[in-house]
Design a protein around this motif. Structure first.
Motif, short mmCIF file in Angstrom:
data_model
loop_
_atom_site.label_atom_id
_atom_site.label_comp_id
_atom_site.label_asym_id
_atom_site.label_seq_id
_atom_site.Cartn_x
_atom_site.Cartn_y
_atom_site.Cartn_z
N PHE A 14 0.84 -1.20 0.00
CA PHE A 14 0.00 0.00 0.00
C PHE A 14 0.88 1.25 0.00
CE2 PHE A 14 -2.76 3.09 2.29
CZ PHE A 14 -3.77 3.14 1.36
N MET A 37 -2.12 -0.58 -4.83
CA MET A 37 -2.90 -0.27 -3.63
C MET A 37 -4.13 -1.17 -3.55
SD MET A 37 -2.56 3.82 -4.05
CE MET A 37 -3.66 4.32 -2.76
N PHE A 38 -4.80 -1.42 -4.68
CA PHE A 38 -5.94 -2.33 -4.68
C PHE A 38 -5.51 -3.72 -4.22
CE2 PHE A 38 -8.29 0.55 -7.66
CZ PHE A 38 -9.43 0.64 -6.92
N ALA A 41 -5.11 -4.10 -0.55
CA ALA A 41 -6.40 -4.32 0.11
C ALA A 41 -6.82 -5.79 -0.02
CB ALA A 41 -7.45 -3.42 -0.49
N LEU A 45 -7.61 -8.44 2.97
CA LEU A 45 -8.93 -9.06 3.10
C LEU A 45 -8.80 -10.57 3.20
CD1 LEU A 45 -10.95 -6.89 0.62
CD2 LEU A 45 -11.52 -7.25 3.01
N ILE A 66 -13.38 -6.43 -5.48
CA ILE A 66 -12.39 -5.37 -5.66
C ILE A 66 -11.56 -5.63 -6.92
CG2 ILE A 66 -10.30 -4.35 -4.69
CD1 ILE A 66 -11.58 -4.41 -2.01
N LEU B 126 -19.45 -3.58 1.24
CA LEU B 126 -19.28 -4.11 -0.11
C LEU B 126 -20.18 -3.37 -1.10
CD1 LEU B 126 -18.23 -6.12 -2.12
CD2 LEU B 126 -19.93 -7.75 -1.35
N PHE B 129 -19.03 0.21 -1.61
CA PHE B 129 -17.86 0.35 -2.48
C PHE B 129 -18.24 0.14 -3.94
CE2 PHE B 129 -14.22 -1.64 -4.65
CZ PHE B 129 -13.33 -0.59 -4.57
N VAL B 130 -18.99 -0.94 -4.21
CA VAL B 130 -19.31 -1.24 -5.61
C VAL B 130 -20.19 -0.15 -6.21
CG1 VAL B 130 -20.46 -2.88 -7.11
CG2 VAL B 130 -19.00 -3.70 -5.30
N GLU B 133 -18.22 2.94 -6.96
CA GLU B 133 -17.40 2.75 -8.16
C GLU B 133 -18.25 2.82 -9.42
OE1 GLU B 133 -13.85 2.43 -8.61
OE2 GLU B 133 -14.49 3.59 -6.89
N LEU B 137 -17.03 5.33 -12.18
CA LEU B 137 -16.60 4.91 -13.52
C LEU B 137 -17.47 5.54 -14.58
CD1 LEU B 137 -15.72 1.18 -12.94
CD2 LEU B 137 -14.19 3.10 -13.28
N ALA B 167 -10.43 5.57 -4.66
CA ALA B 167 -11.09 4.26 -4.58
C ALA B 167 -10.14 3.23 -3.97
CB ALA B 167 -11.52 3.82 -5.97
N ALA B 168 -8.85 3.29 -4.34
CA ALA B 168 -7.90 2.32 -3.80
C ALA B 168 -7.73 2.53 -2.30
CB ALA B 168 -6.56 2.45 -4.52
N VAL B 169 -7.65 3.79 -1.87
CA VAL B 169 -7.53 4.06 -0.43
C VAL B 169 -8.76 3.55 0.29
CG1 VAL B 169 -7.36 5.89 1.27
CG2 VAL B 169 -6.02 6.02 -0.78
N ALA B 171 -10.72 1.08 -0.64
CA ALA B 171 -10.68 -0.38 -0.60
C ALA B 171 -9.79 -0.85 0.54
CB ALA B 171 -10.18 -0.94 -1.93
N PHE B 172 -8.64 -0.18 0.71
CA PHE B 172 -7.75 -0.55 1.80
C PHE B 172 -8.42 -0.29 3.15
CE2 PHE B 172 -3.93 -0.18 4.46
CZ PHE B 172 -3.28 -1.32 4.08
N ILE B 174 -11.59 -0.45 3.72
CA ILE B 174 -12.58 -1.51 3.94
C ILE B 174 -11.89 -2.76 4.47
CG2 ILE B 174 -14.16 -3.07 2.74
CD1 ILE B 174 -14.93 -0.73 0.98
N SER B 175 -10.69 -3.07 3.94
CA SER B 175 -10.00 -4.27 4.43
C SER B 175 -9.63 -4.11 5.89
CB SER B 175 -8.76 -4.55 3.56
OG SER B 175 -7.71 -3.67 3.90
N THR B 184 -18.44 -7.01 6.99
CA THR B 184 -18.57 -5.72 6.31
C THR B 184 -19.96 -5.15 6.51
OG1 THR B 184 -19.13 -6.92 4.32
CG2 THR B 184 -16.87 -6.19 4.53
N PHE B 203 -9.97 5.97 6.17
CA PHE B 203 -9.68 5.72 4.76
C PHE B 203 -10.97 5.67 3.95
CE2 PHE B 203 -5.29 3.54 5.34
CZ PHE B 203 -4.73 4.77 5.55
#
Lengths: 101, 479
Positions: A14, A37-38, A41, A45, A66, B126, B129-130, B133, B137, B167-169, B171-172, B174-175, B184, B203
């Motif tokens: 990350f 970065m994805f 994650a 997970l 993801i 989940l 996030f989806v 996105e 997009l 979006a990547a931040v 996703a991190f 969320i993890s 979740t 995040f």
């Protein structure tokens, strides 16, 4: 291998990704850093799922989503980069600067 | 419970959007604009479905596995569909969209709308996030839709880079949140979050902050808004903002309340920054799209007050202001499009330069008056709708003893009067440019869209009782 190993890997990826996204001049390079970065994650997970909640599959399911979203993101991103490249012959972020103010 | 039936409007709209995309391939080249009417009809049908769900008492409310369909989400869905309809109307008179594949433009706009409808119902990270996105997009593509314009390309690319990063931040985040909570689903959180969960939540906030253009994450806004085709700018400046702030209000009011994670201080700092930066930078803009972009950053700051205070009045303020904001901002953009399309015909250079407004009152008094009402409402001057919304938000800040938030909001409103009124000054007191035709010609659907927006602004300002009653009934979260 313990949870800590995986988390270390995830966090390192990350941070490498953030560093790349902030310092790269090439748009393709920024895109690759964002992919890192994805993936960080996703590693987190899967590791959390395996070590902390082995009965469920939520973490893996989210990781799958993801991956899909990241792939879609790359498709859109590359299309935009291609469009700019055709019009202006550059993929460097500092050359893409007609909008300012 | 799966309860898929709750999501019928979303399914209908996604099916119609995909049908539009397919129809675009079968339409003879050059006739794609006919599909715009199909998109309008699809939005109207979905809106009718949502309203029918409201009308039958309790029948269409409930919890699903990842979603909650409650009065709060129903209200926001109506607002989002309304803004999609108004933006599609603006698009009918806009010439910039390439004729080839004009149908996929409206298809993408509908998909973006579907994403927002899911977003305001989501109670699981989940789905959150989806759907975020899906919104992002499709808005990247919409922003870059004027392929021939270098500004549009560049705006889309900048929007995309920031969006992908956020979006990547997220996703991190969320993890990390999953690691703390082991799930979740956000419905069963009672105990305070540990450090890992808090970091994850921060995040996740970055992802929302990007979509709602909160201040440290706002750099893409002016460029994307200036570059995008103007109907898309109008749409992006209201709908994703309202949806993201609505989802954030649900997240921070109902799902992760302050007893689980206290972010009040951080959020109120962001809120004041968002208002102040938006307003002060707007003072120096010469391009009406950039001016409205910065003003929309500031407007999001006002809505955030309701999220910080997180009481009943704050939530009502968020809903009320969202509704009003959609009407007045789309109205202002309708006028901006009308003037730019007109200016393209007589002058070279940037059609969105503020000087397009010079002497509008002499060229078309109704247009000038309508624009003046939108601007006064955006500034929050009393009898208009914007004032009612701000009254609720500032009232809730005072009621929960966030006095400095209230003071910041009032000071910012005063500052914003300056730049809104400088447009009004140009319309009423500056002579029209010599090359400008004596009369302003304006497309029918622009008229329609502006008239709808004006009706909302005036009616809500003068007779707010019905809307306020509806908002009070809607400020309820299901779980």
């Amino acid at each position: 291998m313990t949870l800590a190993h995986y988390l270390f890997l995830g966090s390192a990826l990350f941070i490498v990704g953030i560093f790349g996204a902030l310092t790269r001049r090439n748009v393709i390079g920024i895109l690759m850093s964002v992919e890192l970065m994805f993936n960080a994650a996703n590693i987190n997970l899967a590791a959390f799922n395996r070590f902390l909640a082995p009965a469920g599959v939520t973490g893996q399911a989210v990781a799958l989503f993801i991956m899909t979203v990241a792939a879609a993101e790359v498709v859109v991103g590359l299309a935009l980069v291609l469009m700019i490249y055709r019009a202006r012959d550059t993929v460097y972020a500092e050359d893409i600067n007609i909008l300012r103010g | 419970m799966v309860n898929l039936a709750l999501l019928r409007p979303e399914f209908v709209l996604s099916a119609l959007a995909l049908a539009l995309l397919a129809a675009d391939l079968l339409t003879p080249p050059g006739r794609g604009r006919a599909l715009d009417w199909g998109a309008l009809a699809s939005c109207a049908a979905t809106l009718a479905l949502v309203i029918a769900g409201l009308a039958c008492a309790g029948g269409h409310l409930g919890l699903g596995t990842l979603w909650a369909v409650d009065p709060f989400s129903q209200f926001l869905k109506i607002v989002i569909l309304g803004s999609a309809i108004l933006s599609l109307l603006l698009n009918l008179d806009y010439e910039g969209i390439p004729v080839r594949h004009a149908g996929s433009f409206s298809g993408l706009l509908l998909l973006c709308t579907v994403g927002m409808m899911f977003l305001v119902s989501a109670v699981d990270l989940l789905l959150l996030f989806v759907s975020l996105e899906l919104v992002s997009l499709s808005s990247f593509v919409l922003t870059g839709y004027e392929r021939a314009s270098p500004k549009s390309n560049e705006g889309a690319l900048k929007y995309f880079i920031f969006g992908a990063f956020a979006a990547a931040v997220m996703a991190f985040g969320i993890s990390l949140f999953y690691g703390e909570a082991r799930t979740t689903l956000l419905l069963s959180l009672g105990s305070p979050l540990g450090p890992l969960g808090l970091l994850g939540l921060l995040f996740i906030l970055i992802g929302f902050g990007f979509k709602a253009a909160m201040v440290p994450m706002h750099f893409w806004v002016p460029d994307a808004y200036e570059g995008a085709p103007t109907p898309v700018t109008a749409f992006l400046s209201v709908a994703p903002k309202v949806a993201a702030l609505g989802a954030l209000a649900r997240l921070l009011t109902a799902l992760v309340p302050t007893r689980a994670a206290d972010l009040t201080l951080l959020l109120s700092i962001l809120c004041v920054l968002t208002m102040t930066v938006g307003n002060f930078v707007a003072l120096f803009q010469r391009n009406v799209k950039r001016l409205l972009a910065y003003s929309s950053i500031a407007q999001a700051g006002y809505i955030m007050i309701g999220i910080v205070t997180a009481d009943a009045m704050g939530t009502q303020g968020v809903l009320l202001y969202s509704f009003v904001y959609v009407a007045m901002n789309i109205g202002a953009f309708a006028m901006a499009i009308a003037l730019a399309e007109d200016r393209r015909r007589y002058a070279a250079g940037d059609p969105y330069d503020l000087s397009a407004f010079d002497g509008l009152a002499g060229r078309s008094l109704p247009a000038a008056l309508a624009m003046a009402f939108f601007l006064l409402s955006l500034a929050g001057i009393p009898p208009l709708a914007g004032f009612i919304g701000k009254f609720y938000l500032i009232g809730s800040a005072v009621g929960t003893r966030h006095y400095w938030l209230a003071v910041a909001a009032v000071v910012n409103s005063v500052v914003s009067v300056y730049y809104y009124m400088s447009i009004a000054y140009r319309m009423f007191f500056v002579a029209r440019q010599r090359e400008a035709p004596r009369r302003l010609s304006m497309g029918v659907s622009l008229y329609g869209s502006a008239a709808l927006a004006l009706a909302a602004v005036l009616a809500l300002g003068v007779l707010p009782d019905r809307l306020v009653a509806w908002v009070q009934a809607s400020a309820k979260f299901l779980p």
